[in-house]
Design an enzyme around this catalytic site. Structure first.
Site, PDB file in Angstrom:
ATOM      1  N   ARG A  82       0.820  -1.219   0.000  1.00  0.00           N
ATOM      2  CA  ARG A  82       0.000   0.000   0.000  1.00  0.00           C
ATOM      3  C   ARG A  82       0.854   1.269   0.000  1.00  0.00           C
ATOM      4  O   ARG A  82       0.436   2.321  -0.474  1.00  0.00           O
ATOM      5  CB  ARG A  82      -0.947  -0.002   1.201  1.00  0.00           C
ATOM      6  CG  ARG A  82      -2.100   0.975   1.065  1.00  0.00           C
ATOM      7  CD  ARG A  82      -3.133   0.795   2.179  1.00  0.00           C
ATOM      8  NE  ARG A  82      -2.534   0.963   3.481  1.00  0.00           N
ATOM      9  CZ  ARG A  82      -2.742   0.173   4.523  1.00  0.00           C
ATOM     10  NH1 ARG A  82      -3.556  -0.853   4.443  1.00  0.00           N
ATOM     11  NH2 ARG A  82      -2.138   0.389   5.678  1.00  0.00           N
ATOM     12  N   TYR A 119     -14.649  22.222 -10.592  1.00  0.00           N
ATOM     13  CA  TYR A 119     -15.117  20.912 -11.061  1.00  0.00           C
ATOM     14  C   TYR A 119     -16.258  20.453 -10.145  1.00  0.00           C
ATOM     15  O   TYR A 119     -16.107  20.447  -8.916  1.00  0.00           O
ATOM     16  CB  TYR A 119     -13.921  19.963 -10.995  1.00  0.00           C
ATOM     17  CG  TYR A 119     -14.169  18.541 -11.340  1.00  0.00           C
ATOM     18  CD1 TYR A 119     -14.566  18.166 -12.621  1.00  0.00           C
ATOM     19  CD2 TYR A 119     -13.977  17.540 -10.389  1.00  0.00           C
ATOM     20  CE1 TYR A 119     -14.765  16.840 -12.937  1.00  0.00           C
ATOM     21  CE2 TYR A 119     -14.179  16.206 -10.705  1.00  0.00           C
ATOM     22  CZ  TYR A 119     -14.575  15.865 -11.980  1.00  0.00           C
ATOM     23  OH  TYR A 119     -14.780  14.554 -12.288  1.00  0.00           O
ATOM     24  N   ASP A 130      -6.271  23.165  -8.895  1.00  0.00           N
ATOM     25  CA  ASP A 130      -6.524  22.068  -9.828  1.00  0.00           C
ATOM     26  C   ASP A 130      -5.903  22.483 -11.160  1.00  0.00           C
ATOM     27  O   ASP A 130      -6.364  23.423 -11.805  1.00  0.00           O
ATOM     28  CB  ASP A 130      -8.034  21.839  -9.962  1.00  0.00           C
ATOM     29  CG  ASP A 130      -8.367  20.617 -10.823  1.00  0.00           C
ATOM     30  OD1 ASP A 130      -7.613  20.313 -11.763  1.00  0.00           O
ATOM     31  OD2 ASP A 130      -9.411  19.987 -10.555  1.00  0.00           O
ATOM     32  N   LYS A 146      -6.791  12.479 -17.256  1.00  0.00           N
ATOM     33  CA  LYS A 146      -6.982  13.297 -18.443  1.00  0.00           C
ATOM     34  C   LYS A 146      -5.720  13.268 -19.319  1.00  0.00           C
ATOM     35  O   LYS A 146      -5.490  12.301 -20.003  1.00  0.00           O
ATOM     36  CB  LYS A 146      -7.367  14.730 -18.028  1.00  0.00           C
ATOM     37  CG  LYS A 146      -8.562  14.767 -17.054  1.00  0.00           C
ATOM     38  CD  LYS A 146      -9.863  14.329 -17.678  1.00  0.00           C
ATOM     39  CE  LYS A 146     -10.953  13.970 -16.689  1.00  0.00           C
ATOM     40  NZ  LYS A 146     -11.322  14.975 -15.720  1.00  0.00           N
TER      41      LYS A 146
HETATM   42  C1  LIG Z   1     -11.908  14.914 -14.443  1.00  0.00           C
HETATM   43  C2  LIG Z   1     -11.485  16.003 -13.552  1.00  0.00           C
HETATM   44  C3  LIG Z   1     -11.193  15.759 -12.212  1.00  0.00           C
HETATM   45  C4  LIG Z   1     -11.395  14.415 -11.574  1.00  0.00           C
HETATM   46  O1  LIG Z   1     -10.639  13.391 -12.127  1.00  0.00           O
HETATM   47  P1  LIG Z   1     -11.149  11.870 -12.046  1.00  0.00           P
HETATM   48  O2  LIG Z   1      -9.926  11.090 -12.351  1.00  0.00           O
HETATM   49  O3  LIG Z   1     -12.257  11.738 -13.045  1.00  0.00           O
HETATM   50  O4  LIG Z   1     -11.637  11.629 -10.648  1.00  0.00           O
HETATM   51  C5  LIG Z   1     -10.752  16.815 -11.433  1.00  0.00           C
HETATM   52  N1  LIG Z   1     -10.611  18.045 -11.946  1.00  0.00           N
HETATM   53  C6  LIG Z   1     -10.891  18.321 -13.224  1.00  0.00           C
HETATM   54  C7  LIG Z   1     -10.719  19.708 -13.729  1.00  0.00           C
HETATM   55  C8  LIG Z   1     -11.348  17.309 -14.072  1.00  0.00           C
HETATM   56  O5  LIG Z   1     -11.644  17.596 -15.335  1.00  0.00           O
END
Ligand SMILES: *Cc1c(COP(=O)(O)O)cnc(C)c1O
Length: 406
Positions: free
Chosen positions: A68, A121, A193, A218
């Site tokens: 872990r 988000y 973010d 992403k």
């Molecule tokens: C998709 C996304 C997230 C979350 O990511 P996941 O891997 O889907 O949990 C966070 N911030 C932004 C801007 C996103 O587009």
């Protein structure tokens, strides 16, 4: 990687975190499947338990004691992103949302106050309202364009100002240096973010951010087949973040980590192509009579274009358009008949996507000025001529229905 000269981010994307010499010359890191990790002696077990915290920049990986806590597969990915971000530490977590929640829970406790950008988000908002509120942590949503005005919103118990720039649905940019200056004057942490910018197009630590989260799902993953997140921190917050990730039980499986580090190697070229295609689509859409607004920070017409030029070195392939008001059936005919653009959540993969959005329903501190429907577009790696032809056919369908309705 040991190169005697400082290297540029595009070079680091290719080489950082790989140590072929440790693995018989194999270019990519091995995939370790592990829960139990054996220690041969009491002394080595004790040494592992009292090992200092990791410092990837100085070549010091976390101690290995149990699956872990990570294996060389984990550390290869974390080291690569850490060097790319120029962070003190990076910890991988199972999703982009987990990166957000771990960062917030590492810095907030009962009785604290959080300032959250109104254009965040949407699941971040739900986490604040449905989880943090239950823990006695109060959230105030603020206008993303508040800039230095954030100072007036800081309270004695404010611990974190959370930012996302640009907002990943409506694309307002934030003046991060102004926000950071005001927050730091009161010893408040700034989170960001950075999923849209990635470490290649935005350098959040240079803008004053303390903790960066990114959805690896992403652009770094890049192939629509991995869910993962990462949190990068300065030295001050590194230990709190890594400890929170571990004590919440977060763990990323080795095959996912392998795919993420593989995706990372081509981030530079993919992002460049997504940027070029995205801008071409955005400029083409700007000239369409069906469109009320194109929300792309790289366009001169974007209200925050100057901030984007100052703080970013490029644009990713994600932006939105607002259509002029049309009957629902016309909008549906436009979207449903698209043959190359798929409709779905997520973005940053090799393929182009659209996703209808409703910013009016996802904000409380600011108003939304548009009446027509919003469509978020991700520009993938297809030939841009084919993408334009797909959209053009969509506008033909939309106009045909508008004419019959009129
Ligand atoms: C998709 C996304 C997230 C979350 O990511 P996941 O891997 O889907 O949990 C966070 N911030 C932004 C801007 C996103 O587009």
């Amino acid at each position: 990687m040991s190169v005697s000269r400082p290297t540029k981010p595009r070079t680091r994307v290719v080489h950082a975190g790989r140590h072929p010499g440790d693995y018989h010359g194999v270019v990519n890191p091995p995939v370790y499947h592990a829960s139990t990790i054996l220690k041969p002696t009491m002394a080595e077990r004790a040494a592992g338990q009292s090992a200092p915290p990791p410092n990837y920049k100085q070549g010091q990986q976390p101690a290995m004691f149990y699956g872990r806590g990570g294996t060389p597969t984990t550390f290869a990915f974390e080291e690569a992103v850490c060097l790319l971000y120029d962070a003190h530490d990076v910890v991988a977590v199972p999703s982009g949302l987990a990166a957000i929640t771990v960062g917030l829970l590492a810095t907030l406790k009962a009785g604290d106050h959080l300032l959250m950008t109104d254009t965040t988000y949407f699941p971040t908002r739900k986490f604040c309202d449905q989880v943090l509120a239950g823990f006695g942590i109060e959230t105030t949503y603020y206008d993303p364009r508040v800039g230095a005005g954030i100072a007036e919103l800081l309270r004695d118990n404010t611990r974190v100002v959370y930012t996302e720039s640009p907002g990943s649905l409506s694309f307002e940019l934030q003046d991060i240096p102004a926000i950071a200056e005001a927050a730091h004057a009161r010893d408040v942490a700034v989170m960001m973010d950075n999923t849209w910018g990635t470490p290649l197009y935005c350098r959040p630590f240079e803008l004053g951010v303390d903790i960066v989260n990114e959805a690896v799902t992403k652009y770094i993953g890049g192939h629509s087949d991995v869910m993962m997140g990462m949190i990068a921190s300065t030295e001050r917050y590194a230990n709190a973040v890594r400890t929170a990730a571990r004590l919440h039980g977060h763990y990323v499986a080795p095959d996912e980590l392998y795919l993420a580090q593989r995706g990372l190697r081509t981030l530079g070229v993919r992002l460049k192509q997504c940027e070029e295609t995205g801008l071409t689509l955005a400029r083409w859409l700007e000239n369409r009579p069906e469109i009320a607004a194109v929300l792309h920070p790289g366009l001169e017409s974007h209200p925050d274009h100057a901030l984007w030029k100052r703080d970013f070195s490029g644009a990713s392939g994600l932006f939105s358009v607002v259509l002029k008001p049309v009957p629902e059936a016309a909008y549906a005919a436009f979207v449903d008949g698209l043959e190359i653009f798929g409709m779905g959540a997520s973005w940053g993969g090799f393929e182009s996507l659209v996703k209808p959005g409703n910013p009016k329903a996802e904000r409380t501190a600011t108003s939304w000025p548009h009446d027509g429907p919003l469509l978020r577009i991700h520009a993938g790696l297809e030939d841009v001529d084919d993408l334009i032809a797909d959209l053009e056919a969509g506008f033909d369908r939309l106009n045909a229905i508008c004419r019959t309705a009129a």
